[in-house]
Design a protein around this motif. Structure first.
Motif, PDB file in Angstrom:
ATOM      1  N   PHE A   1       0.754  -1.304  -0.039  1.00 37.75           N
ATOM      2  CA  PHE A   1       0.021   0.060   0.029  1.00 37.75           C
ATOM      3  C   PHE A   1       0.944   1.420   0.090  1.00 37.75           C
ATOM      4  O   PHE A   1       0.660   2.206  -0.805  1.00 37.75           O
ATOM      5  CB  PHE A   1      -1.049  -0.147   1.184  1.00 37.75           C
ATOM      6  CG  PHE A   1      -1.851   1.226   1.317  1.00 37.75           C
ATOM      7  CD1 PHE A   1      -3.041   1.356   0.761  1.00 37.75           C
ATOM      8  CD2 PHE A   1      -1.451   2.277   1.880  1.00 37.75           C
ATOM      9  CE1 PHE A   1      -3.786   2.680   0.878  1.00 37.75           C
ATOM     10  CE2 PHE A   1      -2.335   3.452   2.441  1.00 37.75           C
ATOM     11  CZ  PHE A   1      -3.378   3.469   1.716  1.00 37.75           C
ATOM     12  N   PHE A   2       1.968   1.269   1.015  1.00 39.60           N
ATOM     13  CA  PHE A   2       2.581   2.602   1.046  1.00 39.60           C
ATOM     14  C   PHE A   2       3.681   2.624  -0.087  1.00 39.60           C
ATOM     15  O   PHE A   2       4.091   3.796  -0.290  1.00 39.60           O
ATOM     16  CB  PHE A   2       3.335   2.634   2.448  1.00 39.60           C
ATOM     17  CG  PHE A   2       2.512   3.174   3.611  1.00 39.60           C
ATOM     18  CD1 PHE A   2       1.943   4.560   3.306  1.00 39.60           C
ATOM     19  CD2 PHE A   2       1.677   2.260   4.458  1.00 39.60           C
ATOM     20  CE1 PHE A   2       1.085   5.116   4.000  1.00 39.60           C
ATOM     21  CE2 PHE A   2       0.818   3.015   5.542  1.00 39.60           C
ATOM     22  CZ  PHE A   2       0.456   4.258   5.197  1.00 39.60           C
ATOM     23  N   ASN A   3       4.189   1.463  -0.688  1.00 38.06           N
ATOM     24  CA  ASN A   3       5.069   1.660  -1.796  1.00 38.06           C
ATOM     25  C   ASN A   3       4.478   2.215  -3.125  1.00 38.06           C
ATOM     26  O   ASN A   3       4.971   2.615  -4.079  1.00 38.06           O
ATOM     27  CB  ASN A   3       5.918   0.420  -1.997  1.00 38.06           C
ATOM     28  CG  ASN A   3       6.872   0.010  -0.968  1.00 38.06           C
ATOM     29  OD1 ASN A   3       7.312   0.987  -0.396  1.00 38.06           O
ATOM     30  ND2 ASN A   3       7.121  -1.237  -0.676  1.00 38.06           N
ATOM     31  N   THR A   4       3.086   1.969  -3.059  1.00 38.14           N
ATOM     32  CA  THR A   4       2.291   2.312  -4.301  1.00 38.14           C
ATOM     33  C   THR A   4       1.565   3.496  -4.060  1.00 38.14           C
ATOM     34  O   THR A   4       1.762   4.116  -5.248  1.00 38.14           O
ATOM     35  CB  THR A   4       1.269   1.230  -4.285  1.00 38.14           C
ATOM     36  OG1 THR A   4       1.646  -0.128  -4.506  1.00 38.14           O
ATOM     37  CG2 THR A   4       0.283   1.460  -5.759  1.00 38.14           C
ATOM     38  N   LEU A   5       1.515   3.992  -2.805  1.00 41.14           N
ATOM     39  CA  LEU A   5       0.704   5.340  -2.939  1.00 41.14           C
ATOM     40  C   LEU A   5       1.173   6.422  -3.616  1.00 41.14           C
ATOM     41  O   LEU A   5       0.469   7.248  -3.995  1.00 41.14           O
ATOM     42  CB  LEU A   5       0.465   5.550  -1.339  1.00 41.14           C
ATOM     43  CG  LEU A   5      -0.593   6.437  -0.971  1.00 41.14           C
ATOM     44  CD1 LEU A   5      -1.967   6.420  -1.640  1.00 41.14           C
ATOM     45  CD2 LEU A   5      -0.733   6.663   0.556  1.00 41.14           C
ATOM     46  N   PRO A   6       2.555   6.528  -3.425  1.00 37.69           N
ATOM     47  CA  PRO A   6       3.182   7.690  -4.002  1.00 37.69           C
ATOM     48  C   PRO A   6       3.132   7.725  -5.503  1.00 37.69           C
ATOM     49  O   PRO A   6       3.165   8.907  -6.331  1.00 37.69           O
ATOM     50  CB  PRO A   6       4.579   7.595  -3.685  1.00 37.69           C
ATOM     51  CG  PRO A   6       4.884   6.798  -2.454  1.00 37.69           C
ATOM     52  CD  PRO A   6       3.623   5.943  -2.567  1.00 37.69           C
ATOM     53  N   HIS A   7       2.582   6.637  -6.104  1.00 34.23           N
ATOM     54  CA  HIS A   7       2.545   6.750  -7.727  1.00 34.23           C
ATOM     55  C   HIS A   7       0.977   6.635  -8.085  1.00 34.23           C
ATOM     56  O   HIS A   7       0.944   6.636  -9.357  1.00 34.23           O
ATOM     57  CB  HIS A   7       3.118   5.157  -8.098  1.00 34.23           C
ATOM     58  CG  HIS A   7       4.455   5.077  -7.606  1.00 34.23           C
ATOM     59  ND1 HIS A   7       5.590   5.731  -8.160  1.00 34.23           N
ATOM     60  CD2 HIS A   7       4.895   4.319  -6.781  1.00 34.23           C
ATOM     61  CE1 HIS A   7       6.709   5.248  -7.644  1.00 34.23           C
ATOM     62  NE2 HIS A   7       6.442   4.479  -6.773  1.00 34.23           N
ATOM     63  N   VAL A   8       0.020   6.717  -7.295  1.00 34.79           N
ATOM     64  CA  VAL A   8      -1.381   7.174  -7.789  1.00 34.79           C
ATOM     65  C   VAL A   8      -1.422   8.543  -8.413  1.00 34.79           C
ATOM     66  O   VAL A   8      -0.854   9.367  -7.894  1.00 34.79           O
ATOM     67  CB  VAL A   8      -2.320   6.750  -6.426  1.00 34.79           C
ATOM     68  CG1 VAL A   8      -2.195   5.581  -5.738  1.00 34.79           C
ATOM     69  CG2 VAL A   8      -2.242   7.672  -5.521  1.00 34.79           C
ATOM     70  N   SER A   9      -2.597   8.671  -9.196  1.00 35.27           N
ATOM     71  CA  SER A   9      -2.688   9.955  -9.918  1.00 35.27           C
ATOM     72  C   SER A   9      -2.903  10.911  -8.857  1.00 35.27           C
ATOM     73  O   SER A   9      -2.757  12.082  -9.206  1.00 35.27           O
ATOM     74  CB  SER A   9      -3.550   9.525 -11.032  1.00 35.27           C
ATOM     75  OG  SER A   9      -4.769   9.140 -10.640  1.00 35.27           O
ATOM     76  N   HIS A  10      -3.806  10.787  -7.975  1.00 29.13           N
ATOM     77  CA  HIS A  10      -4.440  11.864  -6.899  1.00 29.13           C
ATOM     78  C   HIS A  10      -4.050  11.307  -5.461  1.00 29.13           C
ATOM     79  O   HIS A  10      -4.521  10.476  -4.900  1.00 29.13           O
ATOM     80  CB  HIS A  10      -5.771  12.118  -6.946  1.00 29.13           C
ATOM     81  CG  HIS A  10      -6.315  12.678  -8.407  1.00 29.13           C
ATOM     82  ND1 HIS A  10      -6.703  11.754  -9.484  1.00 29.13           N
ATOM     83  CD2 HIS A  10      -6.280  13.856  -8.665  1.00 29.13           C
ATOM     84  CE1 HIS A  10      -6.873  12.477 -10.407  1.00 29.13           C
ATOM     85  NE2 HIS A  10      -6.469  14.037  -9.830  1.00 29.13           N
ATOM     86  N   LEU A  11      -3.031  12.104  -4.975  1.00 27.17           N
ATOM     87  CA  LEU A  11      -2.531  11.878  -3.467  1.00 27.17           C
ATOM     88  C   LEU A  11      -3.404  11.975  -2.631  1.00 27.17           C
ATOM     89  O   LEU A  11      -4.152  13.109  -2.904  1.00 27.17           O
ATOM     90  CB  LEU A  11      -1.168  12.472  -3.426  1.00 27.17           C
ATOM     91  CG  LEU A  11      -0.010  12.221  -4.323  1.00 27.17           C
ATOM     92  CD1 LEU A  11       1.288  13.104  -4.082  1.00 27.17           C
ATOM     93  CD2 LEU A  11       0.469  10.824  -4.220  1.00 27.17           C
ATOM     94  N   PRO A  12      -3.363  11.725  -1.391  1.00 26.22           N
ATOM     95  CA  PRO A  12      -4.333  11.972  -0.299  1.00 26.22           C
ATOM     96  C   PRO A  12      -3.810  13.491  -0.018  1.00 26.22           C
ATOM     97  O   PRO A  12      -2.741  13.910   0.094  1.00 26.22           O
ATOM     98  CB  PRO A  12      -4.102  11.018   0.773  1.00 26.22           C
ATOM     99  CG  PRO A  12      -2.850  10.376   0.466  1.00 26.22           C
ATOM    100  CD  PRO A  12      -2.339  10.497  -0.807  1.00 26.22           C
ATOM    101  N   GLN A  13      -4.704  14.101   0.713  1.00 27.94           N
ATOM    102  CA  GLN A  13      -4.594  15.506   1.449  1.00 27.94           C
ATOM    103  C   GLN A  13      -3.452  15.228   2.406  1.00 27.94           C
ATOM    104  O   GLN A  13      -2.572  15.972   2.819  1.00 27.94           O
ATOM    105  CB  GLN A  13      -5.609  16.277   1.910  1.00 27.94           C
ATOM    106  CG  GLN A  13      -6.673  16.542   0.654  1.00 27.94           C
ATOM    107  CD  GLN A  13      -6.270  17.729  -0.173  1.00 27.94           C
ATOM    108  OE1 GLN A  13      -5.560  18.517   0.491  1.00 27.94           O
ATOM    109  NE2 GLN A  13      -6.629  17.687  -1.333  1.00 27.94           N
ATOM    110  N   SER A  14      -3.835  13.985   3.281  1.00 31.33           N
ATOM    111  CA  SER A  14      -3.295  13.906   4.561  1.00 31.33           C
ATOM    112  C   SER A  14      -3.290  12.417   4.892  1.00 31.33           C
ATOM    113  O   SER A  14      -4.090  11.845   4.570  1.00 31.33           O
ATOM    114  CB  SER A  14      -3.702  14.705   5.757  1.00 31.33           C
ATOM    115  OG  SER A  14      -4.930  14.425   5.932  1.00 31.33           O
TER     116      SER A  14
END
Length: 125
Positions: A41-54
């Protein structure tokens, strides 16, 4: 013209969601699988098209932002990309881990609830 067009920063890659990490494993079931999934999950999250606000870390979720965490690098990357990282101070004190914090800012329940209630969607991995 549509009012929403003026509310979004041009070129922003932030989505209308936040992530609330309540534990150090993803989902329920086998602990080893849960750790593997959280790493993914955390290795993939920086690569999603829309990052979380927080991203808010509470309870045993705070173990993921400590010195020995296997997902410290992608969380640091997310913070460098502008994602606000909030860590429950009460949880750090409870687990006696305040001196092991490596990323994010120590926060309190008021700030955490403000983040949760101000965001359109909350994801709980």
């Amino acid at each position: 013209s549509i009012p929403e067009e003026y509310c979004e920063v041009p070129g922003s890659n932030k989505g209308d969601y936040m992530v609330c990490v309540k534990k150090d494993k993803f989902g329920e079931g086998d602990a080893e699988l849960g750790q593997l999934l959280m790493t993914g999950f955390f290795n993939t999250l920086p690569h999603v098209s829309h990052l979380p606000q927080s991203i808010v870390f509470v309870n045993s979720g705070i173990l993921l932002v400590l010195h020995e965490s296997s997902v410290l690098e992608p969380i640091q990357k997310l913070e460098a990309m502008g994602v606000k990282i909030l860590i429950c101070g009460t949880c750090l004190e409870y687990y006696k881990k305040m001196d092991k914090l490596e990323v994010g800012q120590v926060s309190n329940m008021l700030d955490i609830l403000e983040q949760i209630t101000a965001t359109g969607k909350v994801i709980y991995p």
